[in-house]
Design an enzyme around this catalytic site. Structure first.
Site, PDB file in Angstrom:
ATOM      1  N   ASP A  43      13.629   1.648   8.493  1.00  0.00           N
ATOM      2  CA  ASP A  43      13.273   0.642   7.034  1.00  0.00           C
ATOM      3  C   ASP A  43      14.075   1.482   5.494  1.00  0.00           C
ATOM      4  O   ASP A  43      14.617   0.389   5.332  1.00  0.00           O
ATOM      5  CB  ASP A  43      12.130   1.083   7.051  1.00  0.00           C
ATOM      6  CG  ASP A  43      11.192   2.636   6.810  1.00  0.00           C
ATOM      7  OD1 ASP A  43      12.379   3.441   7.051  1.00  0.00           O
ATOM      8  OD2 ASP A  43       9.881   2.238   6.240  1.00  0.00           O
ATOM      9  N   ALA A 128       0.075  13.643  10.011  1.00  0.00           N
ATOM     10  CA  ALA A 128       0.093  13.114  11.848  1.00  0.00           C
ATOM     11  C   ALA A 128       1.637  11.808  11.565  1.00  0.00           C
ATOM     12  O   ALA A 128       1.113  11.921  12.917  1.00  0.00           O
ATOM     13  CB  ALA A 128      -1.557  12.926  12.318  1.00  0.00           C
ATOM     14  N   GLU A 165       4.793   5.877  -4.636  1.00  0.00           N
ATOM     15  CA  GLU A 165       5.372   7.272  -3.644  1.00  0.00           C
ATOM     16  C   GLU A 165       6.842   8.235  -4.009  1.00  0.00           C
ATOM     17  O   GLU A 165       6.451   8.874  -3.948  1.00  0.00           O
ATOM     18  CB  GLU A 165       4.971   6.445  -1.877  1.00  0.00           C
ATOM     19  CG  GLU A 165       5.317   7.941  -1.078  1.00  0.00           C
ATOM     20  CD  GLU A 165       3.995   8.320  -0.200  1.00  0.00           C
ATOM     21  OE1 GLU A 165       3.471   7.281  -0.103  1.00  0.00           O
ATOM     22  OE2 GLU A 165       4.472   9.074   0.316  1.00  0.00           O
ATOM     23  N   ASP A 177       5.186   1.579   5.967  1.00  0.00           N
ATOM     24  CA  ASP A 177       3.647   2.225   5.772  1.00  0.00           C
ATOM     25  C   ASP A 177       3.129   1.089   4.732  1.00  0.00           C
ATOM     26  O   ASP A 177       2.372   0.857   5.298  1.00  0.00           O
ATOM     27  CB  ASP A 177       3.749   4.089   4.969  1.00  0.00           C
ATOM     28  CG  ASP A 177       4.590   4.793   6.245  1.00  0.00           C
ATOM     29  OD1 ASP A 177       4.982   3.829   7.094  1.00  0.00           O
ATOM     30  OD2 ASP A 177       4.563   5.289   5.769  1.00  0.00           O
TER      31      ASP A 177
END
Ligand code: GLA
Length: 376
Positions: A43, A128, A165, A177
């Site tokens: 990405d 995870a 982020e 994401d």
């Protein structure tokens, strides 16, 4: 359609809200985590990805406040996050940074923000590789959207959540994401071009299902290793005289690869071939060919292990056990790597047996009992 587990979590978050605030919430928002089928570390190289939204994610039940404050309680966390929207400068512990960062990014982009308070439940395991933080960021943006009484474009929400982020939390992630959290409809694979933002929705052949299994390992320094990979990819693009690794095809790279530093060559090798694998995966899905798709997943894992070097022993063990199981077409690590989950493509309705067998084998090697989730 909301499945029974989602309904349960929705009821639970509403109940917790009612217990705390003595009335029903005015809004309930849900944002999914994601599992990426293929297209890893592509990405931020302007490449292609193929994730799907999970039926797990972040739920927030909320009501507006009259003042300029945000107060968010979270199941399993002792202290709530509290913000004053007029002054976001104060330090804030841990998960509150994501809430604060989203408020900051929305404000920076000119959105008018109103205060709200609520209860949150997140059921995506953290760290995870299933995007629990993007789910939190986008859910917070949705909460602001709800109290504003407006409809914001998913792509804008995704971009601003990514900005939060990158610039507030300090993790230099790509767009995958947040885009999946903001825009992927349930039950579909989202073939997404991270340069043009073109999107095509696909469905897996009906003869298969996806299973996610967690190695239960988390590695420290994930953020700095991730950052290193980004820098290496940028270095490789520069050495190959292209804007980003998206701009070079596998055959062209074959000719030019020798000219560049061996480490950068390995990193570029992964990204360039991974982009090609995503496109071939789309083809396999359109042709309803799970065997071809499985071969691509296995090749993707090998490339992440050998060339991009973002797996760990447990991911390699678990992916290997998964790949050998008789129900499985292919399996690979998913997400940033350095620990976290494996995604496997297995024969329809065999997910439980797969999880039972592979989980037991993994546990006998590692003494770690894996968490797992079957997507239906
Ligand atoms: C993390 C990042 C994404 C992407 C993946 C690797 O999940 O947040 O942007 O780079 O790693 O594919």
């Amino acid at each position: 359609m909301i499945d029974p587990t989602m309904n349960r979590t929705r009821s639970m978050v509403m109940k917790r809200f009612e217990e705390r605030f003595d009335e029903a919430p005015s809004h309930v928002v849900f944002t999914p985590g994601r599992v990426n089928l293929i297209g890893e570390h592509t990405d931020y190289n302007d490449g292609f990805v193929l994730p799907t939204a999970l039926d797990l994610g972040v739920w927030i039940a909320l009501r507006p406040r009259e003042d300029n404050r945000v107060l968010l309680h979270s199941k399993g966390r002792k202290n709530p996050t509290e913000l004053r929207l007029t002054d976001l400068s104060g330090g804030i512990p841990h998960w509150g940074k994501y809430v604060q960062g989203v408020a900051w990014a929305l404000k920076e982009a000119g959105y008018t923000l109103h205060g709200w308070e609520g209860e949150m439940i997140g059921d995506v395991p953290a760290g995870a590789g299933l995007s629990s933080s993007a789910a939190l960021e986008v859910a917070v943006a949705r909460a602001f959207e709800a109290v504003a009484g407006e409809t914001w474009l998913p792509i804008n929400i995704a971009r601003l959540a990514q900005k939060a982020e990158n610039e507030w939390v300090g993790m230099p992630c790509g767009i995958m994401d947040q885009m999946t959290a903001a825009a992927a409809p349930p039950g579909k694979l989202m073939y997404f071009d991270c340069r043009t933002f073109d999107m095509q929705l696909l469905e897996l052949p009906t003869s298969v299902e996806l299973v996610v299994i967690d190695t239960m390992t988390r590695r420290s320094l994930t953020e700095s290793r991730y950052r290193n990979r980004r820098v290496e990819c940028e270095g490789a693009a520069k050495a190959l005289q292209v804007q980003s690794l998206r701009d070079i095809s596998a055959p062209d790279f074959g000719q030019k690869a020798r000219q560049i530093d061996p480490l950068l060559r390995k990193r570029a090798m992964h990204v360039i071939h991974e982009n090609a694998r995503v496109q071939r995966a789309v083809q396999a899905i359109l042709e309803g060919d799970p065997s071809a798709l499985g071969v691509l997943l296995n090749a993707g894992h090998e490339s992440l292990r050998e060339d991009f070097e973002v797996t760990n022993d447990e991911l390699n063990l678990l992916a290997g056990l998964a790949q050998e199981h008789d129900t499985c077409y292919g399996a690979r690590m998913t997400g940033a790597g350095f620990g976290g989950c494996v995604v496997a493509l297995v024969r329809k309705d065999e997910g439980e047996r797969f999880v039972h067998d592979v989980g037991a084998q993994y546990e006998s090697h590692t003494e770690l009992a894996p968490w797992s989730h079957i997507l239906r």
